[in-house]
Design a protein around this motif. Sequence first.
Motif, PDB file in Angstrom:
ATOM      1  N   GLU A 136      47.062  47.968 -56.885  1.00  0.00           N
ATOM      2  CA  GLU A 136      47.963  49.093 -57.100  1.00  0.00           C
ATOM      3  C   GLU A 136      49.344  48.606 -57.541  1.00  0.00           C
ATOM      4  OE1 GLU A 136      48.291  53.161 -54.816  1.00  0.00           O
ATOM      5  OE2 GLU A 136      49.318  51.581 -53.691  1.00  0.00           O
ATOM      6  N   ASP A 150      54.703  52.335 -49.303  1.00  0.00           N
ATOM      7  CA  ASP A 150      55.712  52.264 -50.367  1.00  0.00           C
ATOM      8  C   ASP A 150      56.637  51.063 -50.155  1.00  0.00           C
ATOM      9  OD1 ASP A 150      54.857  54.365 -51.902  1.00  0.00           O
ATOM     10  OD2 ASP A 150      56.339  55.792 -51.145  1.00  0.00           O
ATOM     11  N   LEU A 191      50.984  49.523 -61.154  1.00  0.00           N
ATOM     12  CA  LEU A 191      52.182  50.354 -61.227  1.00  0.00           C
ATOM     13  C   LEU A 191      53.440  49.561 -61.584  1.00  0.00           C
ATOM     14  CD1 LEU A 191      51.657  52.617 -58.074  1.00  0.00           C
ATOM     15  CD2 LEU A 191      51.210  53.182 -60.468  1.00  0.00           C
ATOM     16  N   ALA A 231      59.491  57.798 -59.441  1.00  0.00           N
ATOM     17  CA  ALA A 231      58.700  56.566 -59.464  1.00  0.00           C
ATOM     18  C   ALA A 231      57.308  56.853 -58.924  1.00  0.00           C
ATOM     19  CB  ALA A 231      59.385  55.499 -58.638  1.00  0.00           C
ATOM     20  N   TYR A 232      56.377  55.956 -59.220  1.00  0.00           N
ATOM     21  CA  TYR A 232      55.009  56.106 -58.744  1.00  0.00           C
ATOM     22  C   TYR A 232      54.899  55.540 -57.336  1.00  0.00           C
ATOM     23  CZ  TYR A 232      54.012  57.217 -63.560  1.00  0.00           C
ATOM     24  OH  TYR A 232      54.015  57.806 -64.798  1.00  0.00           O
ATOM     25  N   HIS A 233      54.302  56.282 -56.440  1.00  0.00           N
ATOM     26  CA  HIS A 233      54.197  55.888 -55.036  1.00  0.00           C
ATOM     27  C   HIS A 233      52.799  55.369 -54.716  1.00  0.00           C
ATOM     28  CE1 HIS A 233      58.125  57.438 -53.973  1.00  0.00           C
ATOM     29  NE2 HIS A 233      57.871  58.420 -54.827  1.00  0.00           N
ATOM     30  N   SER A 234      52.678  54.732 -53.584  1.00  0.00           N
ATOM     31  CA  SER A 234      51.415  54.154 -53.162  1.00  0.00           C
ATOM     32  C   SER A 234      50.447  55.233 -52.689  1.00  0.00           C
ATOM     33  CB  SER A 234      51.654  53.146 -52.039  1.00  0.00           C
ATOM     34  OG  SER A 234      50.421  52.645 -51.580  1.00  0.00           O
ATOM     35  N   SER A 235      49.197  55.049 -53.006  1.00  0.00           N
ATOM     36  CA  SER A 235      48.158  55.964 -52.525  1.00  0.00           C
ATOM     37  C   SER A 235      47.733  55.605 -51.094  1.00  0.00           C
ATOM     38  CB  SER A 235      46.943  55.909 -53.457  1.00  0.00           C
ATOM     39  OG  SER A 235      46.396  54.611 -53.474  1.00  0.00           O
ATOM     40  N   ALA A 253      55.393  50.436 -64.985  1.00  0.00           N
ATOM     41  CA  ALA A 253      55.976  51.784 -64.960  1.00  0.00           C
ATOM     42  C   ALA A 253      57.131  51.862 -63.962  1.00  0.00           C
ATOM     43  CB  ALA A 253      54.909  52.804 -64.604  1.00  0.00           C
ATOM     44  N   ASN A 254      56.958  51.276 -62.785  1.00  0.00           N
ATOM     45  CA  ASN A 254      57.990  51.380 -61.745  1.00  0.00           C
ATOM     46  C   ASN A 254      59.239  50.563 -62.049  1.00  0.00           C
ATOM     47  OD1 ASN A 254      56.814  53.278 -60.125  1.00  0.00           O
ATOM     48  ND2 ASN A 254      55.955  51.825 -58.681  1.00  0.00           N
TER      49      ASN A 254
END
Length: 176
Positions: A44, A65, A48, A3-7, A51-52
């Motif tokens: 964000e 996250d 995301l 999964a895409y994580h937080s920047s 996708a998530n």
Amino acid sequence: MPAYHSSFNQTDAKVISIPILPIKTKARQFAPNQLEEGDDIIDEALGLFRANTFFRNFDIKGGADKLLIYLTLYIQECLNKLSKLPNAIEGNKILQTHAVQNFPLPGDATFPLNSMFEKPLTRQDAEFLKGYLTQLRQELGQRLIERIYEDDKPSKWWMCFSKRKFMGMAGVGTLQ
């Protein structure tokens, strides 16, 4: 594929169950204002979200996250509410009302993410967290409406995600 994580995971921020991250807002309430240009945690989460939602598992790599998971589940709840509404004006009213409704906090029995979040230590922390989350929910609702409604009709590319369940959950829950 993960999964895409937080920047924002490496950001130093005050923590009350979740990091209190700055957001772009005109309202001076609980969240610090983001001074520099660029995306905040709400942008964000919106970017995301689609996708998530395809992932059943989410490996937490930092405090941001956890907030990303909360906001993703809240977006899912909002999309469910918007799926029954024909235009942006009604949608905005519903989401702003939903944002300030009584909702569970970490440590409450009905909070769906208790395994990931710590209970606030003091009553003051709990009230601050409730205010911060309310402000995030209000700001997210406004930005979601701007992204979803094109020509006063909901975008089918957003609304097709209204029935998806991120991590097998239907939303963050609302106390009745």
